[in-house]
Scaffold this motif. Structure first.
Motif, PDB file in Angstrom:
ATOM      1  N   GLY A  23       0.795  -1.223   0.000  1.00  0.00           N
ATOM      2  CA  GLY A  23       0.000   0.000   0.000  1.00  0.00           C
ATOM      3  C   GLY A  23       0.824   1.268   0.000  1.00  0.00           C
ATOM      4  O   GLY A  23       0.495   2.238   0.701  1.00  0.00           O
ATOM      5  N   GLN A  67      -1.762  -4.500  -2.204  1.00  0.00           N
ATOM      6  CA  GLN A  67      -2.684  -4.552  -1.074  1.00  0.00           C
ATOM      7  C   GLN A  67      -2.709  -3.220  -0.343  1.00  0.00           C
ATOM      8  O   GLN A  67      -1.844  -2.364  -0.545  1.00  0.00           O
ATOM      9  CB  GLN A  67      -2.257  -5.654  -0.097  1.00  0.00           C
ATOM     10  CG  GLN A  67      -0.926  -5.394   0.582  1.00  0.00           C
ATOM     11  CD  GLN A  67      -0.531  -6.489   1.567  1.00  0.00           C
ATOM     12  OE1 GLN A  67      -0.875  -7.650   1.388  1.00  0.00           O
ATOM     13  NE2 GLN A  67       0.199  -6.129   2.611  1.00  0.00           N
ATOM     14  N   GLU A  68      -3.713  -3.056   0.504  1.00  0.00           N
ATOM     15  CA  GLU A  68      -3.745  -1.914   1.407  1.00  0.00           C
ATOM     16  C   GLU A  68      -2.609  -2.059   2.416  1.00  0.00           C
ATOM     17  O   GLU A  68      -2.164  -3.159   2.725  1.00  0.00           O
ATOM     18  CB  GLU A  68      -5.090  -1.860   2.143  1.00  0.00           C
ATOM     19  CG  GLU A  68      -6.293  -1.612   1.243  1.00  0.00           C
ATOM     20  CD  GLU A  68      -6.257  -0.252   0.580  1.00  0.00           C
ATOM     21  OE1 GLU A  68      -5.880   0.731   1.276  1.00  0.00           O
ATOM     22  OE2 GLU A  68      -6.573  -0.155  -0.618  1.00  0.00           O
ATOM     23  N   ASN A  69      -2.162  -0.929   2.937  1.00  0.00           N
ATOM     24  CA  ASN A  69      -1.027  -0.960   3.845  1.00  0.00           C
ATOM     25  C   ASN A  69      -1.345  -1.742   5.120  1.00  0.00           C
ATOM     26  O   ASN A  69      -2.369  -1.514   5.756  1.00  0.00           O
ATOM     27  CB  ASN A  69      -0.593   0.458   4.215  1.00  0.00           C
ATOM     28  CG  ASN A  69       0.577   0.465   5.185  1.00  0.00           C
ATOM     29  OD1 ASN A  69       0.420   0.776   6.356  1.00  0.00           O
ATOM     30  ND2 ASN A  69       1.737   0.094   4.704  1.00  0.00           N
TER      31      ASN A  69
END
Length: 311
Positions: free
Chosen positions: A41, A66-68
């Motif tokens: 992310g 992906q999101e962090n």
């Protein structure tokens, strides 16, 4: 047919470095490679840079976005789960691999299935622009080179590290056997090595190769995790309490802790010292003793004077 080696890459805010990191994989003299990259992310344009660089790859690639999460061990477990190679090596995309590091290690591992990993202690340090800023650096080894997994455990404990995991080649099934990284802990490489060494002690038929070649250029820049002193202290406390319960922390750790205290004073961050005290009784006792020293009182007085006069 040659053995497939999966190169596992994790990136966060490495837009400036990712293309060079991937290029160092493309230039490997060993050619049976797959590349798996995870971007955690990144708020910069890392994804764009990585995608452009992967489009030029001579090897099969997988890109996980992906999101962090901020969970480095969990991120490495994700790329490990996606790997299909008999062997794996790991790197952060701000670093560079030496061209022969995979070939040399695979040659060693191919000779004996009981060799769990082929590692080397040497690396260079480079700056943000890729210029070498040190001669070859070799992590400290005792006069008697470690010959057993128990030797490695003791080296790991005394030196707070035996070798970088980047650029080393491991058997994937051995990493799976130990459960990979522990994603409940702050640390990554020191925890993985310890889990692996302890697994080898339980299985004395397993062995290793540890040499002194240069396998990595480690990039020093403003976002290196090693610059987060509190994270380093927390990592060692969690690791020591989990894998070496009841042992007094190594002497080197207390040198790190003293440096952390002094850094916190200079940066006017007394809350960091308080947080560190809460990590364990050993840390709290050391900090209490250190706060009684003339050195601490002098540094703290200077901090208060600077703060009073706005310096």
């Amino acid at each position: 047919m040659s053995h497939l080696c999966s190169v596992l890459c994790v990136s966060y805010n490495h837009a400036k470095f990712a293309a060079a990191g991937l290029q160092s994989i493309y230039e490997q003299t060993y050619r049976n490679i797959e590349i798996i990259v995870l971007d955690d992310g990144s708020p910069d344009n890392s994804v764009e840079k990585i995608e452009a660089a992967l489009a030029k790859s001579p090897f099969p690639t997988t890109f996980i976005k992906q999101e962090n999460s901020g969970n480095v061990p969990a991120n490495f477990n994700k790329v490990l789960d996606a790997a299909s190679g008999e062997f794996v090596t790991m790197m952060s995309l701000d670093d560079l691999l030496m061209p022969d590091c995979i070939k040399d290690a695979v040659e060693v591992l191919s000779k004996d299935r009981n060799i769990v990993f082929a590692a080397n202690t040497g690396h260079y340090e480079i700056d943000e622009n890729g210029h070498r800023i040190t001669d070859a650096i070799h992590l400290p080894l005792p006069a008697n080179h470690p010959e057993t997994a128990q030797d490695l455990i003791e080296l790991e404990y005394r030196s707070l590290g035996s070798f970088y995991i980047q650029g080393q080649v491991f058997r994937r099934d051995a990493l799976i056997a130990v459960g990979g990284f522990d994603d409940t802990m702050t640390g990554d490489d020191i925890v993985l090595r310890t889990r692996l060494f302890q697994h080898m002690v339980r299985h004395p038929e397993l062995t290793f190769s540890l040499g002194n070649k240069i396998v990595l250029s480690y990039r020093k820049h403003g976002n290196n995790l090693h610059k987060n002193a509190f994270r380093q202290i927390k990592t060692i406390v969690q690791w020591a309490e989990n894998y070496f319960p009841g042992r007094t922390y190594p002497d080197l750790f207390f040198l790190w802790l003293e440096h952390f205290i002094e850094q916190s004073i200079r940066q006017d961050r007394p809350e960091d010292i308080r947080k560190a005290s809460d990590l364990s009784p050993q840390v709290a006792q050391f900090i209490q003793s250190y706060q009684k020293t003339w050195t601490y009182r002098r540094r703290n007085s200077k901090r208060k004077i600077r703060k009073l006069f706005g310096a």
